[in-house]
Scaffold this motif. Structure first.
Motif, PDB file in Angstrom:
ATOM      1  N   ASP A  61      51.681  64.407  51.462  1.00 42.39           N
ATOM      2  CA  ASP A  61      52.159  65.665  52.047  1.00 42.39           C
ATOM      3  C   ASP A  61      51.246  66.820  51.650  1.00 42.39           C
ATOM      4  N   ALA A  62      50.850  66.853  50.389  1.00 41.36           N
ATOM      5  CA  ALA A  62      49.950  67.916  49.922  1.00 41.36           C
ATOM      6  C   ALA A  62      48.589  67.819  50.602  1.00 41.36           C
ATOM      7  N   LEU A  63      48.110  66.593  50.807  1.00 33.51           N
ATOM      8  CA  LEU A  63      46.834  66.389  51.485  1.00 33.51           C
ATOM      9  C   LEU A  63      46.901  66.882  52.925  1.00 33.51           C
ATOM     10  N   VAL A  64      48.006  66.595  53.595  1.00 36.12           N
ATOM     11  CA  VAL A  64      48.196  67.028  54.978  1.00 36.12           C
ATOM     12  C   VAL A  64      48.317  68.550  55.064  1.00 36.12           C
ATOM     13  N   GLU A  65      49.104  69.120  54.176  1.00 32.66           N
ATOM     14  CA  GLU A  65      49.264  70.575  54.174  1.00 32.66           C
ATOM     15  C   GLU A  65      47.916  71.265  53.963  1.00 32.66           C
ATOM     16  N   GLN A  66      47.137  70.752  53.019  1.00 32.74           N
ATOM     17  CA  GLN A  66      45.802  71.303  52.776  1.00 32.74           C
ATOM     18  C   GLN A  66      44.919  71.134  54.009  1.00 32.74           C
ATOM     19  N   GLY A  67      45.031  70.000  54.683  1.00 33.60           N
ATOM     20  CA  GLY A  67      44.250  69.765  55.894  1.00 33.60           C
ATOM     21  C   GLY A  67      44.565  70.777  56.983  1.00 33.60           C
ATOM     22  N   PHE A  68      45.840  71.061  57.181  1.00 33.62           N
ATOM     23  CA  PHE A  68      46.215  72.049  58.197  1.00 33.62           C
ATOM     24  C   PHE A  68      45.718  73.442  57.807  1.00 33.62           C
ATOM     25  N   ARG A  69      45.753  73.754  56.530  1.00 38.45           N
ATOM     26  CA  ARG A  69      45.230  75.054  56.102  1.00 38.45           C
ATOM     27  C   ARG A  69      43.737  75.159  56.384  1.00 38.45           C
ATOM     28  N   ARG A  70      43.007  74.093  56.103  1.00 35.30           N
ATOM     29  CA  ARG A  70      41.567  74.105  56.364  1.00 35.30           C
ATOM     30  C   ARG A  70      41.273  74.189  57.853  1.00 35.30           C
ATOM     31  N   LEU A  71      42.045  73.484  58.666  1.00 35.88           N
ATOM     32  CA  LEU A  71      41.861  73.575  60.115  1.00 35.88           C
ATOM     33  C   LEU A  71      42.137  74.992  60.587  1.00 35.88           C
TER      34      LEU A  71
END
Length: 199
Positions: A61-71
């Motif tokens: 979940d943290a990896l996904v959240e970080q991914g959306f922030r980077r996008l």
């Protein structure tokens, strides 16, 4: 290998684990990710990751959240650097999205599957809305300026996202038939824009 008891200050172990998790994801897929493996590769005890992630799902979940922030950051930068009109901003968003999608294929797939999963974490769902919100903003501002016709801004933004995600998928599959990614992104953006402005 670093000492297993090597201290990580100011939460740096959390980011080390996320960075290693993303590398593992791109190389071995989501099934290759485990807290035990990441701890071993980071040179810490098996118990150390639990200080930051209660379990594997919390890490994902943290990896996904970080991914959306980077996008979102990539899209916002493209928006800010584009010429200040809707057509240029839409094209810039398209290019930034396709670049991100091709650079982080496995991560993007995990981001979308996690966002749509039953019981998805609230932070993941919220982070996943932001890229679409930016596209809706472009559409809304273009309609207010009279650059494009009426219509539900969300539906128009969804079609735009589907178009550019499709370009990324075709490019990832090596099906551009000799055209460059930039050429196809520009053609898709221009075609989409003409559809919005055609009476």
């Amino acid at each position: 290998m670093p000492d297993l008891e090597q201290p990580y200050h100011h939460g740096s172990l959390r980011q080390v684990l996320l960075t290693r998790a993303e590398s593992t994801l791109e190389e071995d897929g989501v099934d290759g990710i485990s807290l035990r493996r990441l701890a071993r590769e980071a040179g810490v005890s098996h118990a150390a990751p639990s200080k930051h992630f209660r379990d594997r799902q919390a890490l994902l979940d943290a990896l996904v959240e970080q991914g959306f922030r980077r996008l979102t950051e990539a899209l916002e930068q493209a928006f800010d650097e584009a010429e200040p009109h809707a057509r240029a901003r839409l094209g810039a968003l398209a290019s930034a999205y396709v670049t991100f999608a091709l650079t982080h294929r496995e991560l993007l797939a995990l981001m979308y599957s996690s966002k749509q999963a039953p019981g998805a974490a609230a932070a993941v769902v919220e982070a996943g809305r932001t890229p679409m919100d930016l596209t809706v903003r472009i559409v809304t501002e273009a309609q207010a300026a009279g650059d494009i016709g009426p219509g539900d801004p969300l539906h128009i933004a969804l079609v735009a996202f589907a178009t550019f995600h499709g370009v990324a998928a075709v490019a990832a599959g090596g099906m551009l038939y000799g055209a460059s990614v930039d050429e196809v992104v520009t053609a898709a953006s221009d075609t989409f824009w003409r559809g919005l402005t055609r009476e």
